[in-house]
Design a protein around this motif. Structure first.
Motif, mmCIF file in Angstrom:
data_model
loop_
_atom_site.group_PDB
_atom_site.id
_atom_site.type_symbol
_atom_site.label_atom_id
_atom_site.label_comp_id
_atom_site.label_asym_id
_atom_site.label_seq_id
_atom_site.Cartn_x
_atom_site.Cartn_y
_atom_site.Cartn_z
ATOM 1 N N TYR A 146 -56.313 37.072 113.540
ATOM 2 C CA TYR A 146 -56.813 38.359 113.061
ATOM 3 C C TYR A 146 -57.719 38.167 111.844
ATOM 4 O O TYR A 146 -58.798 38.766 111.748
ATOM 5 C CB TYR A 146 -55.622 39.245 112.702
ATOM 6 N N LEU A 147 -57.288 37.319 110.904
ATOM 7 C CA LEU A 147 -58.084 37.075 109.702
ATOM 8 C C LEU A 147 -59.378 36.331 110.033
ATOM 9 O O LEU A 147 -60.439 36.620 109.471
ATOM 10 C CB LEU A 147 -57.270 36.266 108.694
ATOM 11 N N ALA A 148 -59.284 35.365 110.941
ATOM 12 C CA ALA A 148 -60.470 34.595 111.308
ATOM 13 C C ALA A 148 -61.533 35.472 111.951
ATOM 14 O O ALA A 148 -62.729 35.284 111.720
ATOM 15 C CB ALA A 148 -60.074 33.458 112.253
ATOM 16 N N VAL A 149 -61.094 36.448 112.742
ATOM 17 C CA VAL A 149 -62.037 37.391 113.360
ATOM 18 C C VAL A 149 -62.818 38.140 112.290
ATOM 19 O O VAL A 149 -63.988 38.477 112.471
ATOM 20 C CB VAL A 149 -61.280 38.386 114.278
ATOM 21 N N HIS A 150 -62.176 38.381 111.148
ATOM 22 C CA HIS A 150 -62.817 39.113 110.053
ATOM 23 C C HIS A 150 -63.677 38.213 109.162
ATOM 24 O O HIS A 150 -64.196 38.672 108.139
ATOM 25 C CB HIS A 150 -61.759 39.815 109.208
ATOM 26 N N GLY A 151 -63.823 36.953 109.535
ATOM 27 C CA GLY A 151 -64.706 36.077 108.778
ATOM 28 C C GLY A 151 -64.056 35.315 107.655
ATOM 29 O O GLY A 151 -64.750 34.716 106.822
ATOM 30 N N LEU A 152 -62.734 35.300 107.611
ATOM 31 C CA LEU A 152 -62.034 34.559 106.566
ATOM 32 C C LEU A 152 -61.756 33.127 107.016
ATOM 33 O O LEU A 152 -61.556 32.864 108.210
ATOM 34 C CB LEU A 152 -60.711 35.249 106.230
ATOM 35 N N VAL A 153 -61.743 32.225 106.055
ATOM 36 C CA VAL A 153 -61.304 30.854 106.312
ATOM 37 C C VAL A 153 -59.780 30.853 106.223
ATOM 38 O O VAL A 153 -59.215 31.221 105.192
ATOM 39 C CB VAL A 153 -61.897 29.874 105.285
ATOM 40 N N VAL A 154 -59.117 30.466 107.289
ATOM 41 C CA VAL A 154 -57.653 30.526 107.326
ATOM 42 C C VAL A 154 -57.079 29.117 107.373
ATOM 43 O O VAL A 154 -57.482 28.297 108.201
ATOM 44 C CB VAL A 154 -57.155 31.316 108.555
ATOM 45 N N ALA B 100 -56.952 46.854 104.909
ATOM 46 C CA ALA B 100 -57.234 47.287 103.524
ATOM 47 C C ALA B 100 -57.298 46.086 102.579
ATOM 48 O O ALA B 100 -58.155 46.028 101.699
ATOM 49 C CB ALA B 100 -56.179 48.291 103.073
ATOM 50 N N ALA B 101 -56.383 45.136 102.771
ATOM 51 C CA ALA B 101 -56.373 43.941 101.912
ATOM 52 C C ALA B 101 -57.637 43.115 102.129
ATOM 53 O O ALA B 101 -58.225 42.592 101.185
ATOM 54 C CB ALA B 101 -55.134 43.109 102.210
ATOM 55 N N ILE B 102 -58.054 43.031 103.387
ATOM 56 C CA ILE B 102 -59.290 42.298 103.692
ATOM 57 C C ILE B 102 -60.494 43.002 103.064
ATOM 58 O O ILE B 102 -61.391 42.353 102.493
ATOM 59 C CB ILE B 102 -59.481 42.190 105.215
ATOM 60 N N ALA B 103 -60.523 44.319 103.140
ATOM 61 C CA ALA B 103 -61.644 45.081 102.575
ATOM 62 C C ALA B 103 -61.769 44.861 101.079
ATOM 63 O O ALA B 103 -62.890 44.804 100.542
ATOM 64 C CB ALA B 103 -61.457 46.564 102.878
ATOM 65 N N ARG B 104 -60.641 44.692 100.392
ATOM 66 C CA ARG B 104 -60.686 44.468 98.946
ATOM 67 C C ARG B 104 -61.255 43.096 98.611
ATOM 68 O O ARG B 104 -61.604 42.836 97.456
ATOM 69 C CB ARG B 104 -59.287 44.619 98.356
ATOM 70 N N MET B 105 -61.365 42.225 99.617
ATOM 71 C CA MET B 105 -61.976 40.920 99.395
ATOM 72 C C MET B 105 -63.483 40.982 99.647
ATOM 73 O O MET B 105 -64.164 39.950 99.624
ATOM 74 C CB MET B 105 -61.337 39.875 100.313
ATOM 75 N N GLY B 106 -63.998 42.154 99.948
ATOM 76 C CA GLY B 106 -65.424 42.333 100.157
ATOM 77 C C GLY B 106 -65.874 42.046 101.567
ATOM 78 O O GLY B 106 -67.055 41.865 101.832
ATOM 79 N N LEU B 107 -64.909 42.030 102.533
ATOM 80 C CA LEU B 107 -65.246 41.788 103.917
ATOM 81 C C LEU B 107 -64.923 43.008 104.757
ATOM 82 O O LEU B 107 -64.154 43.866 104.360
ATOM 83 C CB LEU B 107 -64.444 40.592 104.462
ATOM 84 N N ARG B 108 -65.480 43.066 105.938
ATOM 85 C CA ARG B 108 -65.199 44.152 106.888
ATOM 86 C C ARG B 108 -64.604 43.569 108.154
ATOM 87 O O ARG B 108 -64.888 42.479 108.527
ATOM 88 C CB ARG B 108 -66.488 44.906 107.215
#
Length: 275
Positions: free
Chosen positions: A177-185, A267-275
């Motif tokens: 789920y996080l990787a789909v949002h562009g985060l390095v996991v 919401a937590a992801i959005a606070r990191m500046g990602l969508r």
């Protein structure tokens, strides 16, 4: 420890001194384990006989079902699982993630499927082997999906479970789920000491650390390990606590953020500046 504290189980020992358990004791222990995952204490569950444990778990399974359970996709997967058609099960999972996309696959297929398996097991419709089978097949597919989304340049999130917590499927779903949002996991896996989690977060430069707590985790022990982790983590790192057992952990460190629903993770992801 249970032998000393509760007088059960009472295994015999072979010539090499290794404990040997009777089939009935194994069945009872499996039922006790399932009751603990639903929030019952070991001391409460272990005093019940097999029939009483089955009735307890059956009553839990008769709770109102989530509408998502009626999804045709989940019904098909449950049918394949019940018939132990492994190759067909793997193919169906691949097709669903391809047509629905990784994110919807996690929230609308994988999550509801695991819930359905749990309630079906408690109701006696599936056996332990079915739980192990779906865990292996789903875990393999989740690793495949995570690899597809690897290579992002976004902020890093470190995932782990605390000591004595061996349930890792939740971490794998969150990882995708996080990787789909562009985060390095980066995932440390299960049963990880707080000191090791904090050191890995420092080494990787993680912006957030996510910890999963299952219903099987002792709330008091989880609270103490989270307290240690919160003290060890650098102030600039967010601490997310999720999983079915997260809301039972008290007291929760002041800096920790409960992330027990997908909307809260968004919401937590959005606070990191990602969508």
């Amino acid at each position: 420890m249970w032998e000393r504290r509760y007088g059960f189980p009472c295994p015999i020992r072979n010539d090499q001194g290794v404990r040997v358990y009777e089939e009935g004791d194994v069945e009872r222990l499996v039922l006790v384990s399932r009751a603990m995952k639903l929030g019952y204490r070991a001391g409460e569950a272990i005093r019940l006989e097999v029939d009483a444990l089955k009735e307890l778990l059956s009553a839990q399974s008769r709770a109102p079902a989530d509408p998502l359970f009626a999804l045709p996709a989940v019904d098909r997967l449950m049918d394949l699982l019940s018939r132990e058609e492994v190759d067909a099960l793997r193919l169906e999972l691949r097709q669903l993630s391809a047509t629905e996309g990784s994110k919807r696959f996690i929230t609308e297929v994988a999550g509801p499927l695991l819930e359905r398996v749990g309630t079906s097991w408690a109701g006696g419709e599936l056996g332990v082997r079915h739980e192990h089978l779906i865990a292996e097949v789903l875990s393999s597919h989740l690793r495949f999906l995570a690899a597809q989304h690897d290579g992002s340049q976004g902020p890093c999130v470190l995932l782990a479970t605390l000591p004595r917590e061996t349930h890792g499927l939740g971490l794998e779903m969150v990882s995708v789920y996080l990787a789909v949002h562009g985060l390095v996991v980066r995932t440390l896996g299960t049963d990880t000491p707080p000191q090791e989690i904090a050191e890995a977060a420092e080494s990787l430069g993680a912006s957030a650390v996510g910890v999963s707590v299952s219903l099987a985790a002792p709330p008091t022990g989880a609270a103490e390990h989270l307290r240690q982790l919160a003290e060890l983590l650098a102030p600039e790192r967010s601490l997310w606590v999720g999983g079915k057992g997260a809301e039972r952990v008290t007291p929760l460190p002041e800096r920790a953020e409960l992330v027990v629903e997908w909307a809260a993770l968004d919401a937590a992801i959005a606070r990191m500046g990602l969508r």
